[in-house]
Design a protein around this motif. Structure first.
Motif, short mmCIF file in Angstrom:
data_model
loop_
_atom_site.label_atom_id
_atom_site.label_comp_id
_atom_site.label_asym_id
_atom_site.label_seq_id
_atom_site.Cartn_x
_atom_site.Cartn_y
_atom_site.Cartn_z
N GLY A 34 0.79 -1.23 0.00
CA GLY A 34 0.00 0.00 0.00
C GLY A 34 0.82 1.28 0.00
O GLY A 34 0.27 2.37 0.19
N LYS A 49 2.57 10.29 -1.08
CA LYS A 49 1.52 10.84 -0.21
C LYS A 49 1.99 12.07 0.58
O LYS A 49 1.60 12.28 1.73
CB LYS A 49 0.98 9.75 0.73
N GLY A 105 2.25 2.71 -2.43
CA GLY A 105 2.03 3.51 -3.63
C GLY A 105 2.86 3.06 -4.82
O GLY A 105 3.05 3.80 -5.78
N LYS A 106 3.35 1.82 -4.77
CA LYS A 106 4.22 1.31 -5.85
C LYS A 106 3.55 1.35 -7.22
O LYS A 106 4.09 1.90 -8.17
CB LYS A 106 4.65 -0.14 -5.57
N THR A 107 2.37 0.74 -7.28
CA THR A 107 1.73 0.60 -8.58
C THR A 107 1.37 1.98 -9.16
O THR A 107 1.62 2.25 -10.34
CB THR A 107 0.49 -0.31 -8.46
N THR A 108 0.81 2.83 -8.31
CA THR A 108 0.47 4.19 -8.77
C THR A 108 1.73 4.89 -9.27
O THR A 108 1.71 5.57 -10.30
CB THR A 108 -0.12 5.01 -7.59
N GLN A 135 -5.16 -3.99 -11.83
CA GLN A 135 -4.90 -2.58 -11.49
C GLN A 135 -3.83 -1.99 -12.42
O GLN A 135 -3.99 -0.90 -12.97
CB GLN A 135 -4.44 -2.49 -10.03
N ASP A 187 1.12 14.84 -0.06
CA ASP A 187 -0.02 15.74 -0.01
C ASP A 187 -0.89 15.43 1.21
O ASP A 187 -1.80 16.17 1.53
CB ASP A 187 -0.87 15.57 -1.27
N ARG A 238 -1.40 -10.40 -4.71
CA ARG A 238 -2.65 -9.73 -4.35
C ARG A 238 -3.66 -9.90 -5.49
O ARG A 238 -3.34 -9.59 -6.64
CB ARG A 238 -2.41 -8.24 -4.08
#
Ligand SMILES: Nc1nc2c(ncn2[C@@H]2O[C@H](COP(=O)(O)OP(=O)(O)OP(=O)(O)O)[C@@H](O)[C@H]2O)c(=O)[nH]1
Ligand SMILES: [Mg+2]
Length: 435
Positions: free
Chosen positions: A109, A247, A111-114, A146, A249, A140
């Protein structure tokens, strides 16, 4: 992103600017305030200590005492120390002439894929690369879907074999890239803990079989200082070339960005600051220091603008502005480009001095832009080129067509006329910019 620190440091520097002369006493007070601000922003206490001592030592130096503007000198000491802390030399992405292979790693979670999506998009635009994504998260459920849908939305090809052996998939994916003219390969892997022996071994095996040029750790800024253990753990197994802080932000006070480099010696290469696919920027210490000090990041503004603005059209528009022949059709085109930049508030915040001018909390109502657009779209192309022919009945038709009132149409036309005069004056050098 660094709002908390920006506010605090700005207050402190303003105070110093108010002093005619700098004394040991007021330097002590200032450094105490800096210490508190940094600690509160979640900067590691050891780093805070070193930072404050260094600022103090320099501030007590002759240069500040003798200066007629001690506040300015003090501000520049802080800026230099921040740059030192962030790693005075920036660590750019590795971009090879031939193929560049990048292995992404990190906790679940983070943020690797994003980030794979963001980075592919970024190198394609900035370095003219032809990216390929390889789907190696075989654990997963839905992880592959995704990545595939991310690839689709960006029009970037994804190499996937469904579930299987991640090491083999990575190897065949890289072969596929080499045989098909791709020159920037991003391998997306499953999230894992640095203490999970089996999964860490899998990453090592991928690394040994594809020999990545760049191994990046994606880390969630919200982890704060716990990130240090994660970086150290991954680096023991993988030899990282850098990390990406995502993240930014979010609800973070940003201190982690100031601590990681110093504590781990692994450079931060990129930061992610939105869920959107353009929310990625290179981590350049001088630019980050300027952001922290509220001096904006004009380079980022230019970067964002160049991503969406069509240079030819912009030149054409500038020519027309100069001649005074810029019409509503051109205005509409410009508005469409501006819309692609995303919420304007985000961009305005990056402008130097935005905070001082009170623009950092500005809210721009997207409805106003939408109404303006609706009015112009309700005109015929001829009317847009020749707004002078718009008399009462045409205005009524436009107002009805756009769901607005005649007064609004009039207001837009008046504002447009004034803007045209101003543009002509500005571009012909008859008037100075108001800043
Ligand atoms: N606000 C914000 N959200 C982000 C950023 N980067 C990623 N996210 C969000 O974080 C969540 C997890 O992102 P993923 O990219 O799926 O993370 P991952 O590391 O691939 O997760 P796993 O594959 O499950 O290990 C998603 O909801 C993303 O939209 C960022 O820079 N800012
Ligand atoms: Mg993922």
């Amino acid at each position: 992103m660094f709002d908390f620190l920006t506010d605090k440091l700005d207050n402190i520097i303003s105070k110093v600017k108010g002093y005619g002369t700098i004394t040991e006493e007021n330097i002590s007070e200032m450094t105490r305030e800096i210490r508190l601000a940094l600690l509160e922003a979640d900067v590691n206490y050891k780093i805070v200590g070193e930072f404050v001592n260094s600022v103090k030592e320099k501030a007590l130096g002759e240069e500040v005492k003798k200066s007629l503007k001690p506040g300015e000198v003090f501000a520049s000491i802080i800026r230099n120390e921040l740059i030192n802390l962030l790693g005075s030399e920036s660590s750019p992405l590795i971009i090879k002439n031939g193929i560049t292979i990048v292995l992404m790693s990190g906790l679940q979670g983070s943020g690797k894929t994003t980030t794979v999506g963001k980075l592919g998009n970024y190198v394609r635009k900035k370095y003219n690369k032809r990216p390929l994504f390889i789907a190696c998260d075989v654990y997963r459920p839905a992880a592959i879907d995704q990545l595939v849908s991310l690839g689709k939305s960006l029009n970037i090809e994804v190499y996937e074999e469904g579930k299987g052996n991640a090491v083999e998939i990575a190897k065949r994916g890289v072969e596929y890239a080499k045989n098909n003219g791709f020159d920037y390969v991003l391998i997306d892997t499953a999230g894992r803990l640095q203490i999970d022996e089996t999964l860490m071994e899998e990453l090592q095996n991928i690394s040994e079989s594809v020999h990545p040029d760049e191994t990046l750790l994606v880390i969630d800024a919200m982890m704060g200082q716990d990130g240090v253990n994660v970086i150290t753990g991954f680096n023991e197994k993988l030899t990282l070339t850098g990390c990406i802080l995502t993240k930014m932000d979010g609800d973070t006070k940003g201190g982690v960005a100031l601590s990681l480099r110093h504590l781990t010696n692994i450079p931060i290469k990129l930061i992610g600051d939105s869920e959107k696919l353009d929310g990625l920027s290179e981590f350049v210490p001088t630019r980050i220091a300027d952001r922290i000090l509220g001096m904006g990041d004009i380079v980022r503004v230019a970067e964002k603008a160049s991503e969406v603005i069509n240079e030819e059209e912009a030149k054409e528009a500038a020519k027309k502005m100069k001649k005074g022949s810029f019409d509503l059709e051109d205005f509409l085109k410009q508005m469409k480009q501006i819309k692609k930049l995303g919420p304007l508030e985000n961009l305005i915040k990056l402008l130097p001095g935005a905070k001082k001018m009170g623009l950092n909390n500005i809210e721009i109502d997207p409805k106003i832009m939408a109404r303006t657009e609706a009015i112009i779209l309700s005109m015929t192309p001829y009317e847009r080129r020749h707004p002078e022919i718009l008399k009462a009945s045409r205005k009524q038709r436009i107002a009805t067509g756009s769901g607005t009132k005649v007064e609004e149409v009039n207001r837009l036309l008046n504002q447009f006329e004034q803007m045209k005069i101003m543009m002509k004056n500005l571009t012909n050098g008859n008037m100075k910019f108001p800043f």
